[in-house]
Design a protein around this motif. Structure first.
Motif, PDB file in Angstrom:
ATOM      1  N   ARG A  18      26.694  36.104  51.733  1.00  0.00           N
ATOM      2  CA  ARG A  18      27.516  34.907  51.598  1.00  0.00           C
ATOM      3  C   ARG A  18      26.666  33.663  51.815  1.00  0.00           C
ATOM      4  NH1 ARG A  18      30.908  38.293  54.531  1.00  0.00           N
ATOM      5  NH2 ARG A  18      32.745  38.903  53.353  1.00  0.00           N
ATOM      6  N   ASP A  66      26.595  29.665  35.114  1.00  0.00           N
ATOM      7  CA  ASP A  66      26.870  30.229  36.427  1.00  0.00           C
ATOM      8  C   ASP A  66      28.358  30.065  36.721  1.00  0.00           C
ATOM      9  OD1 ASP A  66      26.950  31.042  39.059  1.00  0.00           O
ATOM     10  OD2 ASP A  66      25.837  29.319  39.833  1.00  0.00           O
ATOM     11  N   VAL A  68      30.042  30.396  39.377  1.00  0.00           N
ATOM     12  CA  VAL A  68      30.297  29.684  40.631  1.00  0.00           C
ATOM     13  C   VAL A  68      30.279  28.176  40.391  1.00  0.00           C
ATOM     14  CG1 VAL A  68      29.425  29.246  42.960  1.00  0.00           C
ATOM     15  CG2 VAL A  68      29.407  31.572  42.029  1.00  0.00           C
ATOM     16  N   ARG A  72      33.470  25.704  40.750  1.00  0.00           N
ATOM     17  CA  ARG A  72      33.378  24.610  41.724  1.00  0.00           C
ATOM     18  C   ARG A  72      33.652  23.263  41.044  1.00  0.00           C
ATOM     19  NH1 ARG A  72      28.243  25.079  43.514  1.00  0.00           N
ATOM     20  NH2 ARG A  72      28.798  26.520  45.156  1.00  0.00           N
ATOM     21  N   GLU A 110      30.637  30.983  48.241  1.00  0.00           N
ATOM     22  CA  GLU A 110      30.008  31.806  47.206  1.00  0.00           C
ATOM     23  C   GLU A 110      29.471  33.060  47.876  1.00  0.00           C
ATOM     24  OE1 GLU A 110      26.173  31.783  44.178  1.00  0.00           O
ATOM     25  OE2 GLU A 110      26.650  29.981  45.314  1.00  0.00           O
ATOM     26  N   ASP A 112      27.828  37.235  46.976  1.00  0.00           N
ATOM     27  CA  ASP A 112      27.349  38.250  46.040  1.00  0.00           C
ATOM     28  C   ASP A 112      27.503  39.617  46.688  1.00  0.00           C
ATOM     29  OD1 ASP A 112      26.265  36.653  43.805  1.00  0.00           O
ATOM     30  OD2 ASP A 112      24.889  35.896  45.335  1.00  0.00           O
ATOM     31  N   GLN A 153      37.077  31.794  47.487  1.00  0.00           N
ATOM     32  CA  GLN A 153      35.800  32.507  47.542  1.00  0.00           C
ATOM     33  C   GLN A 153      35.515  33.063  46.165  1.00  0.00           C
ATOM     34  OE1 GLN A 153      34.649  35.318  50.805  1.00  0.00           O
ATOM     35  NE2 GLN A 153      34.872  36.808  49.166  1.00  0.00           N
ATOM     36  N   VAL A 154      34.337  32.751  45.645  1.00  0.00           N
ATOM     37  CA  VAL A 154      33.908  33.289  44.359  1.00  0.00           C
ATOM     38  C   VAL A 154      32.826  34.306  44.654  1.00  0.00           C
ATOM     39  CG1 VAL A 154      32.886  32.771  42.132  1.00  0.00           C
ATOM     40  CG2 VAL A 154      34.453  31.139  43.176  1.00  0.00           C
ATOM     41  N   ARG A 155      33.103  35.521  44.255  1.00  0.00           N
ATOM     42  CA  ARG A 155      32.178  36.622  44.526  1.00  0.00           C
ATOM     43  C   ARG A 155      31.632  37.152  43.206  1.00  0.00           C
ATOM     44  NH1 ARG A 155      31.637  39.760  48.886  1.00  0.00           N
ATOM     45  NH2 ARG A 155      33.556  38.950  49.743  1.00  0.00           N
ATOM     46  N   ASN A 156      30.328  37.239  43.152  1.00  0.00           N
ATOM     47  CA  ASN A 156      29.676  37.864  42.012  1.00  0.00           C
ATOM     48  C   ASN A 156      29.454  39.326  42.344  1.00  0.00           C
ATOM     49  OD1 ASN A 156      29.213  35.544  40.294  1.00  0.00           O
ATOM     50  ND2 ASN A 156      27.773  34.858  41.872  1.00  0.00           N
TER      51      ASN A 156
END
Length: 158
Positions: A18, A66, A68, A72, A110, A112, A153-156
């Motif tokens: 994170r 991207d 994210v 954003r 953000e 991953d 929350q943006v999770r890759n």
């Protein structure tokens, strides 16, 4: 950055990295005002956060952008029109909740994870047994009064 090892109640193991939590404010100045909540929204039994999780596949139409950064920037633009989300809840007389439209912003994280959506399989169906592992509880954000109204929350995934 936090590096956390997560275990789902199955043989699946994955790691999450994170970034620092950020505040995303409206892209332009917004009105500073108090907006009282309706009687329906102000019920004592409804004063809690609702965790929600959505999964989206990466689209080729993104053209290498991207996700994210796209989310954003779009969030900052949307907050211009939906500016109460960038405020904080406060109590008025008789414990009446109001949104103090301060323009402070919403929490944005953000992250991953080294797992694919296919690897998660049915684990993402309600009830999602790995919800707590996938969603981050930002310290100090669990309250209702004076806390950000929204956390994104943006999770890759791999």
């Amino acid at each position: 950055m936090d590096h956390i090892q997560m275990k789902i109640p199955s043989p699946i193991t994955f790691s999450v990295i994170r970034a620092e939590t950020q505040l995303v404010a409206p892209a332009k100045p917004t009105p500073c005002e108090l907006k009282p909540l309706s009687g329906i929204d102000d019920q004592e039994g409804l004063k809690f956060h609702v965790p929600t999780i959505f999964f989206y596949e990466n689209s080729p139409s993104m053209g290498g952008k991207d996700p994210v950064m796209v989310i954003r920037e779009a969030l900052a633009k949307a907050l211009v029109y939906y500016y109460p989300f960038a405020g904080r809840l406060v109590e008025g007389s008789d414990r009446k909740l109001m949104v103090d439209c301060t323009g402070e912003g919403v929490l944005f994280i953000e992250a991953d994870a080294d797992i694919t959506i296919e690897h998660l399989g049915d684990a993402i169906q309600p009830p999602c047994p790995c919800l707590e592992e996938l969603l981050y509880d930002v310290p100090g954000s669990g309250g209702i009064l004076g806390c950000p109204v929204l956390l994104i929350q943006v999770r890759n995934l791999s």
